[in-house]
Scaffold this motif. Structure first.
Motif, PDB file in Angstrom:
ATOM      1  N   HIS A   1     -46.691 -45.440   0.402  1.00 41.24           N
ATOM      2  CA  HIS A   1     -45.691 -45.604   1.476  1.00 41.24           C
ATOM      3  C   HIS A   1     -45.327 -47.074   1.667  1.00 41.24           C
ATOM      4  O   HIS A   1     -45.916 -47.970   1.068  1.00 41.24           O
ATOM      5  CB  HIS A   1     -46.258 -45.078   2.800  1.00 41.24           C
ATOM      6  N   GLU A   2     -44.393 -47.261   2.617  1.00 38.64           N
ATOM      7  CA  GLU A   2     -44.088 -48.611   3.109  1.00 38.64           C
ATOM      8  C   GLU A   2     -43.884 -48.496   4.615  1.00 38.64           C
ATOM      9  O   GLU A   2     -43.544 -47.421   5.135  1.00 38.64           O
ATOM     10  CB  GLU A   2     -42.787 -49.130   2.500  1.00 38.64           C
TER      11      GLU A   2
ATOM     12  N   ARG B   1     -36.039 -40.587   5.193  1.00 37.01           N
ATOM     13  CA  ARG B   1     -37.433 -40.237   5.511  1.00 37.01           C
ATOM     14  C   ARG B   1     -37.633 -38.715   5.552  1.00 37.01           C
ATOM     15  O   ARG B   1     -38.731 -38.217   5.353  1.00 37.01           O
ATOM     16  CB  ARG B   1     -37.722 -40.841   6.892  1.00 37.01           C
TER      17      ARG B   1
ATOM     18  N   GLU C   1     -38.621 -45.449   1.536  1.00 39.16           N
ATOM     19  CA  GLU C   1     -39.667 -46.461   1.339  1.00 39.16           C
ATOM     20  C   GLU C   1     -39.793 -46.671  -0.170  1.00 39.16           C
ATOM     21  O   GLU C   1     -40.654 -46.079  -0.817  1.00 39.16           O
ATOM     22  CB  GLU C   1     -40.978 -45.965   1.966  1.00 39.16           C
TER      23      GLU C   1
ATOM     24  N   HIS D   1     -41.639 -40.432   1.496  1.00 36.50           N
ATOM     25  CA  HIS D   1     -40.545 -40.914   2.343  1.00 36.50           C
ATOM     26  C   HIS D   1     -39.557 -41.664   1.444  1.00 36.50           C
ATOM     27  O   HIS D   1     -39.816 -42.824   1.083  1.00 36.50           O
ATOM     28  CB  HIS D   1     -41.088 -41.837   3.443  1.00 36.50           C
TER      29      HIS D   1
HETATM   30 ZN   LIG Z   1     -43.940 -43.528   4.938  1.00 40.37          ZN
END
Ligand SMILES: [Zn+2]
Length: 377
Positions: free
Chosen positions: A215-216, A149, A88, A85
Motif C-alpha cells: 500500500h501507500e 481506492r 496507491e 488500492h
Molecule cells: Zn491502501
C-alpha cells in the motif's frame, strides 16, 4: 456590453462540439478498462486467474491475473499483492517490477499486481487525478493507470447506508467497495467480498506461508513508512526492521489492531494462520494537502505544499523540496520484502524463499524504475 446573438448555425456548432467532447472523454474514460501490458520475465512458471481458485469470479470484473514463479528447490510459499488500492501506485508498480525481473530459486512466489481489477477501471470522483502516469524507460515511456481506492460503482451498486463487513464491523456505506475492509470475504456476497473470498481461497488452496499487501498512504497519515504485522508475524517483522535500519531504511512497526476487522493483515492471519503483513510508503498524490494532481506528482513525488507542511511539522515522514519519488517508494517495498524473506529464512529455515534477480533497492533509487522495467511494446 454587446450581446452576441446566436444563430441556428452557432447553435448547431455548439451542439456538435459538445457531442464531440462527450465522445472523446467517454472513449478516454472507457479506455481505463484496458489493462496495461505486463512483460513477465522468462523465468515465469505460470499465469493463473483468481477465478481458478474461486469460479464465481469467472468473467466478472473482479477476476485478475496471478503470476507464479516456482523455484527448483522446495521452500515456503509467498503471496505479494499490489493494487488492493489502485490509487496507491507503488504497490502495483512493485508487483510489475517483480514479475518482469524475477527468478525463484527456492520456494514459490504468487504475485497479483491488480488485486482490485475493477478499481483500476475508474478514477476517484472530484479529485482531478490523471487517468494514467508514465514511467520513462531508455526506449520510451510505460503508461500505467491510476485507479480508485474503491471498486467501480458500475460493477457494484448501490452502496448500503451502513456496511456491515463479513467479520461484523460497521463501516460507512462506500467501504463495501474497499477490498481492504471486506476480508475474509463472502462467497455469495457483493463483488468486492467475492474478490476477498477468492484471495482467501488462493491462500488456502496453495497452502501459502506468508502474504504481503503493498500500500501507500498520505504523508499526513500516522501509519506510514511502516510494516503492519499480524501478531503471528511479530518476530519476523521485528527482525526485518533491524535489517532495514542497518541498510538505512527507517521503517516503523505497527501491530495490526485486533478490533479493526476486515483488513488483510488481520483476517488473513486470523482465518488461515498465514504470516500476514502490510507495507505502507508515503504518497503525496493521494494526500489532502497536495497541489495540482498530475502524472509527474505521482512519479517524481515533488509537491511544494507538502514540503511546506513538513516544515510546519504536520507530517509523519520527512518531506523535502526534492519530494519522495515513486522509485524511492518502490525501493522501500523491495527492501522490506527482501528483509522479511531474510528473517523468514532465519526463523523457519524450511520455509526459506530465495528470489534471484530482484532489483536491488539502492539501484532502483539511484537509476530509477525505467532501468529495470521492460521497455514498452
Ligand atoms: Zn491502501
Amino acid at each position: 456590453m454587446k450581446r452576441i446573438k446566436g444563430t441556428p448555425l452557432s447553435a448547431a456548432l455548439v451542439l456538435f462540439l459538445t457531442g464531440l467532447l462527450c465522445v472523446l472523454s467517454g472513449k478516454s474514460f472507457l479506455s481505463m478498462h484496458r489493462p496495461e501490458p505486463i512483460f513477465p520475465s522468462s523465468h515465469l512458471s505460470q499465469v493463473k486467474r483468481l477465478s481458478d481458485y474461486f469460479a464465481e469470479l469467472k468473467n466478472s470484473p473482479g477476476d485478475t491475473e496471478i503470476y507464479i514463479f516456482r523455484g527448483e528447490e522446495k521452500g515456503g510459499n509467498l503471496l505479494v499483492l499490489g493494487g488492493t488500492h489502485p490509487n496507491e501506485p507503488a504497490g502495483m508498480v512493485t508487483a510489475v517490477l517483480l514479475i518482469e525481473t524475477l527468478r525463484a530459486r527456492r520456494g514459490s512466489i504468487f504475485i497479483i499486481p491488480r488485486a482490485n481489477a475493477s478499481g483500476f477501471t475508474h478514477s476517484d470522483p472530484q479529485e482531478g487525478n490523471p487517468q494514467r502516469f508514465s514511467i520513462p524507460t531508455p526506449s520510451g515511456s510505460r503508461l500505467f493507470r491510476l485507479g480508485s481506492r474503491l471498486t467501480n460503482p458500475v460493477d457494484q451498486w448501490p452502496d448500503p447506508a451502513i456496511y456491515i463487513n463479513p467479520p461484523g464491523q460497521k463501516l460507512s456505506g462506500m467501504e463495501a467497495r474497499n477490498l481492504n475492509r471486506c476480508y475474509p470475504g463472502r462467497a455469495h456476497g457483493n463483488l468486492t467480498e467475492k474478490i476477498a473470498f477468492g484471495i482467501m481461497e488462493l491462500i488456502r488452496k496453495e497452502r501459502l506461508d506468508i502474504a504481503i499487501d503493498l500500500h501507500e498512504s498520505a504523508p499526513e497519515y500516522p501509519v506510514i513508512n511502516a510494516i503492519v504485522f499480524h501478531e503471528n508475524s511479530a518476530e519476523l517483522a521485528a527482525l526485518a526492521v533491524l535489517d532495514l535500519q542497518m541498510e538505512g531504511f527507517e521503517i516503523r512497526l505497527e501491530a495490526s489492531p485486533s478490533n479493526l476487522r476486515g483488513l488483510s493483515h488481520r483476517e488473513w492471519g486470523d482465518n488461515t494462520g498465514i504470516k500476514a503483513l502490510l507495507l505502507e510508503t508515503p504518497n503525496a498524490s493521494h494526500g489532502r494537502l497536495k497541489g495540482r494532481p498530475s502524472s509527474s506528482l505521482i512519479v517524481d513525488g515533488r509537491d511544494k505544499f507538502y514540503a511546506r507542511a513538513a516544515r510546519f511539522g504536520w507530517l509523519f515522514v520527512p518531506y523535502g523540496e526534492e519530494g519522495i519519488p515513486l522509485s524511492q517508494r518502490v525501493a522501500r517495498h523491495l527492501a522490506a520484502l527482501g528483509a522479511l524473506l531474510g528473517s523468514l529464512a532465519e526463523l523457519e529455515p524450511d520455509k526459506t524463499i530465495e528470489l534471484e534477480r530482484m532489483p536491488p533497492p539502492a539501484e532502483v533509487q539511484k537509476k530509477g524504475l525505467g532501468a529495470f522495467l521492460h521497455p514498452p511494446d
